[in-house]
Design an enzyme around this catalytic site. Structure first.
Site, PDB file in Angstrom:
ATOM      1  N   ASP A   5      48.800  -2.930 -30.016  1.00  0.00           N
ATOM      2  CA  ASP A   5      48.415  -3.126 -28.618  1.00  0.00           C
ATOM      3  C   ASP A   5      47.121  -2.332 -28.415  1.00  0.00           C
ATOM      4  O   ASP A   5      46.842  -1.401 -29.175  1.00  0.00           O
ATOM      5  CB  ASP A   5      49.527  -2.604 -27.707  1.00  0.00           C
ATOM      6  CG  ASP A   5      49.114  -2.545 -26.251  1.00  0.00           C
ATOM      7  OD1 ASP A   5      48.642  -3.564 -25.734  1.00  0.00           O
ATOM      8  OD2 ASP A   5      49.233  -1.462 -25.645  1.00  0.00           O
ATOM      9  N   CYS A  34      79.718   1.449 -39.733  1.00  0.00           N
ATOM     10  CA  CYS A  34      78.851   1.326 -40.910  1.00  0.00           C
ATOM     11  C   CYS A  34      78.363  -0.119 -41.011  1.00  0.00           C
ATOM     12  O   CYS A  34      78.886  -1.016 -40.344  1.00  0.00           O
ATOM     13  CB  CYS A  34      79.577   1.728 -42.190  1.00  0.00           C
ATOM     14  SG  CYS A  34      80.887   0.593 -42.671  1.00  0.00           S
TER      15      CYS A  34
END
Length: 741
Positions: free
Chosen positions: A429, A18
């Site tokens: 991109d 966690c």
């Protein structure tokens, strides 16, 4: 006296389950003498430590991690492979524990809710619950004990205490039911509460573990771009296969067709085309001849060549990309879930309230004080069970992921969801993201009605024999309607120019303008203007001519995706700024940006340039998302606050990405932003109701109404209320399915 120099390295950490684990380990390592800074990333399972090796050793750092209940890999040679093996083992163990707990908790739940009066019901539930707590849920108790030793508390502490108390209380009632009956109280058991809580929390962790499973595989796949063995040309001109690790600067190496280039260097002999899309992102392979630079991890096409090794090992461009991706992943602090943040206060508070409840009843409870004190203390712990808290995030994520999948959006973790709707700038991109990523013929202009079947057949024949990557686009364009079966002749490749062929006694050329100029073939004004028009629109122009005349000019381009402009408009309407980054030339970048409505663009960028640009935006306070589809985008994607991979891209881009679009449609990006907003809103609602439920329920469980109404909450009702809170969280999460994105 020599100056002590700090080093900064990333190490794989095992045993974290966690975000609280990561923050605890980070705190412990940071306190060590000689450690300048430490960042532990739960998602990437790494610890990036800046330390002085003369003050603290790596062995001591590992010992610190082990004392905190984790382990840290320090063998750099086998680091990635060992980390992957351990990660797979951890996932398998968690999966085994989760489904083991569920298979036993389910019958306990059914008996506890509907068949309490059946013979030996309590004993059956006891037998089924023991392995859930002692085997499948053992880690909760181990970690809770460890937290107590460290004088800390987390959600594991509350899970362990509440389920442990519920189980022990139930065990007592199973063994000694007459204790309560003789005092006029019912002898209830809460095995179903204990077993179901363990099963549900484990299931939430399994979802989380699956979401982060691909993080290390991105690094591994990047490393696999480098071949294990290379061909060295020895001083006597013989060829020798040697391991990549033994390559030194100055070695002469041979690259054959289809080989991956092993290290960075300069071509000394031969020529070929090399696929450098991992660096530039551009789909067209780059021509390499004597004196040209080549880079590790790029892929050779049809020709063979020799080159001299210049950068080897950690100095290659590929090694730098790997290092940057690893560092960027490791430097991003994990996004702490609200439940884990509050747990640090909530857990000890609940336990303190349970203790005060017991004491208050013992002091003021009068007759039957102990019975009421024990009952109320247990009821407080049962009603405060973190079921709703534990489910708040994973259920919303699960439903959000399902909704995303329906819309071709794969969301890997809560952190990306938490940030995506806050994003201020999205960096795109170009190739494969905004454009199709595949060159196509956009037009052929023939000179003076020279588009005869014979000329088309000659062009097709020559291009089929060309090694140039753009030739494939011309072949695809002509192949459907043109036949060259009756064409025969000779041809030869002209390095850096194109191809020359002799057919029926006449010489033909296909290539660039320099090829035509070198043979004195002139273009008239109209074709020159047309070629310039093509170029200003971002097209590449090739020429087809004979020894006598120019025959045609051919324009090729990477087509802009149909919905690209609409996607940018949608993002603009959300107040998100779009930026285009590309390795392509200035003209093409400008043309594409203008066409889709992006105002800011940067051209001719290397992967490191994209990475630095994203970093610069973050320093300016922007929350950034990076959208890409190639290896060349991996660095920038890893650095960005949120990384998004376009469908049909490389595995590496998808592994680095927190969000993967399983479609090449850019419209999925604004949809992902809207889905993020809906899911985060739902998570916050879930957490709000889970805590409100505790704020109201805990005082009632403690008996606050008793002095006024004589009402005491039965632990059975508390368990039902706890279950109801979980149902409300799940129901609220399911509402996401019916919302439009």
């Amino acid at each position: 006296m020599a100056t002590q120099k700090n080093i900064k390295k990333s190490y794989h950490v095992t045993g974290m389950h966690c975000a609280g684990c990561a923050s605890n380990l980070e705190r412990m390592i940071s306190k060590q003498e000689g450690v300048n800074s430490a960042t532990v990333n739960f998602a990437a399972a790494t610890a990036t430590i800046d330390f002085n090796p003369e003050t603290i050793t790596v062995a001591k750092l590992r010992e610190t991690a082990q004392n905190a209940g984790f382990d840290m890999l320090t063998d750099e040679d086998d680091d990635e492979e060992e980390a992957e093996r351990l990660q797979i083992d951890e996932y398998k163990k968690l999966k085994h524990n989760t489904f083991g707990a569920i298979s036993l908790a389910l019958p306990v739940f059914i008996i506890g809710m509907f068949f309490m009066d059946m013979p030996y019901a309590n004993w059956i539930m006891l037998v089924l619950t023991v392995p859930v707590l002692s085997i499948f849920g053992r880690n909760f108790f181990v970690d809770a004990f460890r937290q107590i030793k460290l004088k800390r508390a987390n959600m594991d502490t509350l899970v362990a205490v509440s389920t442990g108390v519920a189980f022990l209380f139930s065990l007592f009632n199973t063994l000694f039911p007459d204790y309560w009956i003789s005092r006029g109280l019912e002898s209830h058991v809460y095995y179903e509460a204990a077993s179901v809580i363990i099963a549900l929390i484990l299931f939430g962790r399994l979802l989380e573990s699956r979401a982060k499973a691909n993080t290390s595989s991105a690094i591994r796949k990047l490393m696999n771009l480098q071949p294990k063995y290379v061909i060295r040309i020895m001083p006597d001109e013989s060829e020798c296969l040697i391991p990549i690790k033994t390559v030194e600067r100055g070695f002469s190496l041979l690259v054959k067709p289809g080989d991956k280039i092993p290290v960075d260097g300069t071509v000394t002999e031969g020529s070929s085309f090399v696929d450098e899309s991992m660096i530039s992102g551009e789909p067209v392979p780059v021509e390499k001849s004597k004196g040209a630079q080549v880079f590790a991890g790029t892929i050779n096409q049809k020709g063979s060549f020799r080159f001299t090794a210049e950068k080897v090992g950690n100095d290659t461009l590929l090694a730098q990309i790997i290092k940057t991706v690893r560092d960027a992943q490791g430097s991003k602090a994990p996004v702490q879930k609200l439940a884990d943040k509050i747990a640090a206060v909530f857990v000890p508070t609940v336990m303190a309230i349970a203790l005060l409840t017991f004491i208050a009843w013992m002091v003021f409870g009068g007759e039957g004080a102990f019975s009421h004190a024990l009952l109320c203390a247990v009821t407080v712990l049962v009603i405060a069970c973190p079921c709703a808290l534990g489910l708040a995030t994973p259920t919303a994520i699960m439903v959000g992921m399902g909704k995303g999948a329906e819309n071709n959006i794969l969301i890997k973790d809560a952190a990306s969801l938490e940030l995506l709707h806050k994003t201020t700038t999205i960096v795109f991109d170009k190739t494969g993201t905004i454009t199709e990523g595949k060159p196509e013929v956009t037009g052929i202009v023939w000179n003076n009605n020279m588009d005869t079947p014979e000329n088309k057949a000659i062009l097709l024949y020559l291009e089929k024999h060309s090694e140039h990557p753009l030739a494939e686009a011309v072949v695809t364009y002509l192949d459907k309607n043109v036949s060259h079966s009756d064409i025969t002749g000779s041809f030869r490749s002209l390095t850096g120019l194109g191809i020359e062929g002799e057919i029926n006694g006449e010489t033909f050329y296909v290539g660039n303008l320099r090829l035509l100029d070198s043979h004195g073939i002139n273009l008239h004004k109209e074709l020159i203007e047309k070629a310039e028009t093509f170029r200003t629109k971002g097209n590449t122009v090739i020429y087809f001519g004979s020894s006598k005349n120019i025959i045609a000019i051919i324009a090729l381009s990477d087509k802009i995706k149909v919905n690209a402009a609409a996607a940018i408009r949608d993002l603009n309407s959300e107040g998100i700024v779009s930026i285009l980054l590309t390795g392509d030339n200035e003209t093409t970048a400008r043309t594409v940006a203008q066409h889709i409505g992006i105002k800011t663009y940067k051209a001719e960028l290397m992967p490191a340039d994209k990475f630095e640009y994203v970093k610069k935006l973050q320093k300016q306070g922007e929350i950034t998302a990076m959208v890409g589809d190639g290896i060349n985008d991996a660095e920038a994607m890893a650095q960005a606050d949120v990384s998004i991979a376009m469908g049909q891209g490389t595995d590496i881009a998808m592994d680095v990405a927190q969000i993967t679009l399983m479609t090449s449609d850019p419209e999925a990006i604004p949809k992902a932003v809207k889905l993020s907003r809906q899911t985060v809103t739902t998570i916050k609602q879930n957490l709000f109701w889970a805590f409100i439920y505790n704020v109201i329920g805990i005082p009632i469980a403690a008996g606050i109404l008793y002095p006024f109404t004589g009402f005491l909450l039965n632990p059975m009702i508390a368990a039902a209320a706890m279950a109801l809170s979980s149902v409300s969280v799940v129901t609220n999460s399911l509402r996401i399915k019916h919302k439009k994105i």
